[in-house]
Design a protein around this motif. Structure first.
Motif, PDB file in Angstrom:
ATOM      1  N   LEU A  57      12.733   2.708  -2.396  1.00 37.11           N
ATOM      2  CA  LEU A  57      12.750   4.124  -2.745  1.00 37.11           C
ATOM      3  C   LEU A  57      11.402   4.796  -2.497  1.00 37.11           C
ATOM      4  CD1 LEU A  57      14.336   6.507  -3.785  1.00 37.11           C
ATOM      5  CD2 LEU A  57      13.694   5.849  -6.110  1.00 37.11           C
ATOM      6  N   ALA A  58      10.301   4.111  -2.787  1.00 36.42           N
ATOM      7  CA  ALA A  58       8.975   4.697  -2.568  1.00 36.42           C
ATOM      8  C   ALA A  58       8.770   5.029  -1.095  1.00 36.42           C
ATOM      9  CB  ALA A  58       7.885   3.757  -3.063  1.00 36.42           C
ATOM     10  N   LEU A  59       9.163   4.114  -0.222  1.00 33.59           N
ATOM     11  CA  LEU A  59       9.023   4.354   1.216  1.00 33.59           C
ATOM     12  C   LEU A  59       9.904   5.514   1.661  1.00 33.59           C
ATOM     13  CD1 LEU A  59       7.955   3.607   4.007  1.00 33.59           C
ATOM     14  CD2 LEU A  59       9.770   1.888   4.157  1.00 33.59           C
ATOM     15  N   ASP A 107       2.371   0.267  -6.682  1.00 31.58           N
ATOM     16  CA  ASP A 107       2.899  -0.995  -6.169  1.00 31.58           C
ATOM     17  C   ASP A 107       2.253  -1.360  -4.827  1.00 31.58           C
ATOM     18  OD1 ASP A 107       4.721  -3.225  -5.909  1.00 31.58           O
ATOM     19  OD2 ASP A 107       5.880  -1.994  -4.517  1.00 31.58           O
ATOM     20  N   PRO A 108       1.562  -2.509  -4.722  1.00 28.66           N
ATOM     21  CA  PRO A 108       0.896  -2.891  -3.474  1.00 28.66           C
ATOM     22  C   PRO A 108       1.863  -3.089  -2.298  1.00 28.66           C
ATOM     23  CG  PRO A 108       0.247  -4.373  -5.264  1.00 28.66           C
ATOM     24  CD  PRO A 108       1.298  -3.452  -5.801  1.00 28.66           C
ATOM     25  N   ASN A 109       3.072  -3.570  -2.577  1.00 30.98           N
ATOM     26  CA  ASN A 109       4.048  -3.738  -1.492  1.00 30.98           C
ATOM     27  C   ASN A 109       4.501  -2.391  -0.939  1.00 30.98           C
ATOM     28  OD1 ASN A 109       4.068  -6.576  -1.588  1.00 30.98           O
ATOM     29  ND2 ASN A 109       5.471  -6.533  -3.318  1.00 30.98           N
ATOM     30  N   ILE A 120       4.349   1.849   3.283  1.00 30.80           N
ATOM     31  CA  ILE A 120       4.053   3.249   3.607  1.00 30.80           C
ATOM     32  C   ILE A 120       2.948   3.310   4.650  1.00 30.80           C
ATOM     33  CG2 ILE A 120       3.134   5.412   2.683  1.00 30.80           C
ATOM     34  CD1 ILE A 120       4.649   4.676   0.043  1.00 30.80           C
ATOM     35  N   LYS A 121       1.950   2.470   4.518  1.00 30.35           N
ATOM     36  CA  LYS A 121       0.850   2.414   5.492  1.00 30.35           C
ATOM     37  C   LYS A 121       1.380   2.055   6.884  1.00 30.35           C
ATOM     38  CE  LYS A 121      -3.638   0.196   6.044  1.00 30.35           C
ATOM     39  NZ  LYS A 121      -4.605  -0.721   5.437  1.00 30.35           N
ATOM     40  N   CYS A 127      -4.611   5.941  -3.877  1.00 32.59           N
ATOM     41  CA  CYS A 127      -4.423   7.323  -3.470  1.00 32.59           C
ATOM     42  C   CYS A 127      -4.554   7.389  -1.950  1.00 32.59           C
ATOM     43  CB  CYS A 127      -5.476   8.218  -4.126  1.00 32.59           C
ATOM     44  SG  CYS A 127      -5.311   9.946  -3.662  1.00 32.59           S
ATOM     45  N   MET A 128      -3.491   7.797  -1.285  1.00 27.32           N
ATOM     46  CA  MET A 128      -3.518   7.937   0.177  1.00 27.32           C
ATOM     47  C   MET A 128      -3.634   9.411   0.524  1.00 27.32           C
ATOM     48  SD  MET A 128      -0.632   5.278   1.512  1.00 27.32           S
ATOM     49  CE  MET A 128      -1.284   5.257   3.165  1.00 27.32           C
TER      50      MET A 128
END
Length: 75
Positions: free
Chosen positions: A15-17, A39-41, A46-47, A67-68
């Motif tokens: 969901l985050a992606l 969440d690091p994963n 996302i990166k 923070c991106m």
């Protein structure tokens, strides 16, 4: 100008992606946003997505999250 912040600290992949993709794809060229992630994963996924798209980004590690800073570039 109002800050454009997407807070995903309570979300995990996939969901985050999905939310990050939706949000960044709506940006106009030159527009910036800040994505907050715990969440690091999710951060890793996302990166990877941003690296394949016309975005410039940097990440900053905070006390309990990342923070991106994302800017949409020309294709």
């Amino acid at each position: 100008m109002e800050l454009n912040i997407l807070d995903l600290r309570q979300e995990r992949c996939p969901l985050a992606l999905l939310l990050a993709k939706r949000h960044t794809n709506q940006l106009q060229v030159g527009e910036k946003c800040c994505i907050l992630i715990r969440d690091p994963n999710s951060m890793r996924d996302i990166k990877k997505f941003l690296q394949k798209q016309p975005f410039e980004f940097s990440q900053e590690e905070m006390d309990d999250h990342f923070c991106m800073h994302v800017t949409k570039e020309l294709c």
